[in-house]
Design a protein around this motif. Structure first.
Motif, mmCIF file in Angstrom:
data_model
loop_
_atom_site.group_PDB
_atom_site.id
_atom_site.type_symbol
_atom_site.label_atom_id
_atom_site.label_comp_id
_atom_site.label_asym_id
_atom_site.label_seq_id
_atom_site.Cartn_x
_atom_site.Cartn_y
_atom_site.Cartn_z
ATOM 1 N N UNK A 90 10.336 -5.565 66.044
ATOM 2 C CA UNK A 90 9.919 -5.164 64.698
ATOM 3 C C UNK A 90 10.086 -3.651 64.507
ATOM 4 N N UNK A 91 9.765 -2.871 65.542
ATOM 5 C CA UNK A 91 9.934 -1.422 65.469
ATOM 6 C C UNK A 91 11.408 -1.056 65.361
ATOM 7 N N UNK A 92 12.256 -1.732 66.142
ATOM 8 C CA UNK A 92 13.707 -1.509 66.049
ATOM 9 C C UNK A 92 14.200 -1.743 64.624
ATOM 10 N N UNK A 93 13.809 -2.875 64.054
ATOM 11 C CA UNK A 93 14.282 -3.241 62.713
ATOM 12 C C UNK A 93 13.823 -2.231 61.667
ATOM 13 N N UNK A 94 12.571 -1.806 61.769
ATOM 14 C CA UNK A 94 12.021 -0.859 60.789
ATOM 15 C C UNK A 94 12.743 0.483 60.858
ATOM 16 N N UNK A 95 12.962 0.988 62.064
ATOM 17 C CA UNK A 95 13.634 2.279 62.211
ATOM 18 C C UNK A 95 15.086 2.207 61.751
ATOM 19 N N UNK A 96 15.770 1.123 62.062
ATOM 20 C CA UNK A 96 17.160 0.959 61.609
ATOM 21 C C UNK A 96 17.214 0.902 60.081
ATOM 22 N N UNK A 97 16.231 0.239 59.473
ATOM 23 C CA UNK A 97 16.169 0.166 58.007
ATOM 24 C C UNK A 97 15.977 1.544 57.379
ATOM 25 N N UNK A 148 17.418 5.395 61.187
ATOM 26 C CA UNK A 148 17.306 5.888 62.555
ATOM 27 C C UNK A 148 17.989 4.917 63.519
ATOM 28 N N UNK A 149 18.202 5.370 64.758
ATOM 29 C CA UNK A 149 18.708 4.469 65.791
ATOM 30 C C UNK A 149 17.598 3.517 66.216
ATOM 31 N N UNK A 150 17.976 2.367 66.753
ATOM 32 C CA UNK A 150 16.990 1.411 67.247
ATOM 33 C C UNK A 150 16.166 2.057 68.354
ATOM 34 N N UNK A 151 14.873 1.761 68.381
ATOM 35 C CA UNK A 151 13.948 2.377 69.340
ATOM 36 C C UNK A 151 14.355 2.087 70.774
ATOM 37 N N UNK A 153 18.755 8.792 72.241
ATOM 38 C CA UNK A 153 18.175 10.125 72.193
ATOM 39 C C UNK A 153 18.771 11.086 73.199
ATOM 40 N N UNK A 154 19.603 10.576 74.134
ATOM 41 C CA UNK A 154 20.102 11.422 75.209
ATOM 42 C C UNK A 154 21.352 10.770 75.802
ATOM 43 N N UNK A 155 22.336 11.577 76.181
ATOM 44 C CA UNK A 155 23.535 11.036 76.826
ATOM 45 C C UNK A 155 23.179 10.538 78.223
ATOM 46 N N UNK A 156 24.035 9.663 78.773
ATOM 47 C CA UNK A 156 23.753 9.105 80.098
ATOM 48 C C UNK A 156 23.749 10.185 81.170
#
Length: 588
Positions: free
Chosen positions: A224-231, A234-237, A242-245
């Motif tokens: 649900x948090x992933x979907x909300x942020x993508x909407x 933002x990137x999915x939680x 947030x950082x390169x490998x």
């Protein structure tokens, strides 16, 4: 009872406890001031070590970083926890067996050089001062929220409290104070987490709630948090965004070996009666640390979910989807007064739009379809997420006050340990060890207290102008520790062939290379506006950020030390024998 009165009552009681313990356990000798007379029980020392190590970065900032970085924020968890295991297994028992007061003292004796000891002191000061900047920022944030004042006044208030119990109590007073602070800290962190987990998922165990379904739905909380942020653009939680490998790997490594090289934590293992107690103490510390660290991912995710649902309670893009400015909850007013949270109605519709306006495609669509003119949460400091979380979730005032007390306890406990490390390095390693070997114990104690007071003033000034968020600043300190002290400690214990020339050259190479890299992007000596290049991925060397460079500095340290040792005089036989003796297992 009002929140303000409740906060003063709870925090005031904890302060009375800390200061009372400090005066009860005030020191009368250098042994008690530096290592508490080597008489602390392993369980008690484990609790004190956990409090010493779990700083404002752990309590206040880490979950805030995880809230914004998502999966990438796990680098902080893995690095800090893994590093503690590394310290417990590879360093603590051997250094305790050596039996000295400080890390520079070990380095000076192992590498038979006052120059090596002085460089170790310089490294320690760089590490500790950088680290304490993050703690002072945490102190300022917690006090500003408690007193409802700007962060500068909150920081000064915290400095006064630290001065009262750290300067008078020394290691003995700090140890027993940290035990009390750990109890306050862990209770303050887990109680609201349990309430919020129950509220959001129906599961009272935060660690399990993170993987549970949201209350009243069949959708998992993280989904649900992933979907909300993508909407919201933002990137999915749960994505690695947030950082390169390479940075995630190097940051984790830097934090691990940096943890193992932290002088203010290593010295805690000098306070137990026996060598085997050092291992026991390390084991207990991990148990106490795990209680908070396994809870942090849940706290971060739930804090982000609650904040997003506060400003975006309805469907994205709908007329009633965004909260009206007149309906902002009370907790936002308190944080706006600190300057760490701010809103701006850019399109004059009376509502708050929170979205990723740096996502050009989404921002253009939002402007055309909904009339949004930019992200209207103009300031949202990551360091407020944990302290604000109970208020966002609508928990009772006593829980909010408890979290404030916990945040202050976390910052004060580590600040005290760092300040002691700074004062002992100046009074014991420089004055007594190098410049004034015949100084009396009374004058040495006076010098230790004066240097600690000076360090509090310097840390307070830098805390007003920090080079980043609390956890970000602490990561820089760990980078310095990784690049300077960790390699020389490891080589000092496990490589008899490394001599004084190698150790000196390695420490200088690791410390200078890391400092130059960090100061290039963060400003010289962290003074705002003095950076030579912008601190962005476009300008980083090989894409390595400042927080991750410590691992590179450590590699430089090892390489230079080994190469220089091979082309210079061999380590004396009596030093090799001493190293062998330190490494031999002993049951005591």
């Amino acid at each position: 009872m009002s929140l303000q009165v409740m906060s003063f009552l709870v925090v005031g009681l904890t302060f009375a406890l800390y200061i009372g313990i400090a005066f009860w356990a005030r020191t009368g000798s250098t042994s008690e001031f530096y290592v508490a007379g080597k008489g602390i029980h392993p369980v008690a020392n484990g609790m004190a070590t956990a409090a010493d190590w779990m700083s404002a970065a752990s309590f206040i900032s880490m979950a805030g970083l995880i809230a914004f970085l998502g999966y990438s924020g796990g680098a902080y968890l893995m690095g800090w926890t893994g590093g503690y295991v590394l310290m417990a297994l590879l360093l603590a028992p051997y250094l305790r067996k050596f039996g000295k007061f400080t890390v520079p003292e070990f380095i000076g004796d192992r590498f038979y050089s006052k120059t090596a000891r002085v460089i170790a002191v310089i490294s320690l000061l760089v590490i500790s001062i950088t680290y304490v900047i993050g703690q002072m920022r945490g102190v300022g944030i917690a006090f500003s929220n408690l007193l409802n004042v700007p962060i500068s006044i909150g920081l000064i208030s915290g400095m006064v409290v630290v001065f009262l119990y750290a300067v008078f109590g020394g290691m003995k007073g700090i140890t027993y104070t940290q035990i009390a602070q750990y109890c306050v800290m862990i209770f303050a962190y887990t109680v609201p987490a349990v309430f919020i987990a129950l509220q959001l998922t129906g599961n009272p165990i935060p660690q399990l709630a993170l993987g549970s379904t949201a209350a009243g739905t069949d959708t998992y909380l993280l989904e649900a948090l992933d979907n909300t942020l993508v909407d919201l653009g933002f990137a999915a939680y749960t994505s690695l965004s947030g950082m390169s490998q390479i940075n995630m790997f190097l940051l984790t490594l830097s934090l691990m070996i940096g943890t193992a090289g932290l002088p203010h934590v290593i010295v805690r293992f000098f306070t137990v009666p026996k060598i085997r107690d050092a291992r026991k103490s390390a084991g207990w510390s991990l148990v106490f640390i795990a209680l908070l660290y396994t809870t942090a991912p849940a706290v971060g995710a739930m804090a982000m979910w609650n904040f997003v649902k506060t400003v975006q309670p309805g469907e994205v893009g709908s007329a009633e989807g965004n909260i009206h400015l007149d309906n902002l909850p009370e907790w936002t007013e308190r944080w706006q007064q600190t300057g760490l949270l701010a809103f701006e109605d850019k399109n004059n519709d009376g509502r708050v739009q929170y979205y990723n306006d740096e996502n050009e495609e989404f921002a253009a669509m939002a402007r055309e379809e909904w009339g949004w003119e930019g992200n209207e949460v103009t300031t949202l400091d990551r360091d407020i997420m944990v302290l604000a979380n109970p208020g966002i979730a609508g928990l009772p005032n006593w829980v909010i006050a408890l979290v404030a007390a916990g945040g202050i306890a976390a910052a004060l406990s580590t600040a005290a340990g760092l300040l002691l490390a700074i004062s002992s390095s100046i009074s014991h390693d420089l004055l007594k060890g190098v410049w004034m070997p015949n100084i009396s114990e009374k004058n040495e104690m006076r010098a230790a207290r004066l240097s600690m007071a000076g360090a509090i003033l310097l840390a307070g000034y830098l805390g007003l102008n920090p080079p980043g968020f609390a956890a970000e600043v602490v990561a820089l300190a760990f980078g310095f520790a990784a690049a300077s002290l960790f390699p020389v400690l490891m080589m000092g214990i496990f490589m008899k062939s490394v001599n004084k020339q190698g150790a000196i050259a390695g420490m200088l190479a690791g410390l200078i290379s890391t400092a130059l890299y960090i100061f290039t992007y963060k400003g010289w000596f962290f003074i705002p506006g003095t950076n030579m290049l912008p601190d962005t991925a476009d300008y980083w060397l090989f894409g390595i950020n400042t927080g991750s460079f410590g691992a590179v500095g450590a590699g430089i340290n090892f390489l230079v030390a080994i190469l220089v040792s091979r082309v210079t005089a061999e380590t004396p036989e009596h030093i090799k024998a001493m190293v062998e003796e330190v490494r031999v297992p002993r049951a005591a």
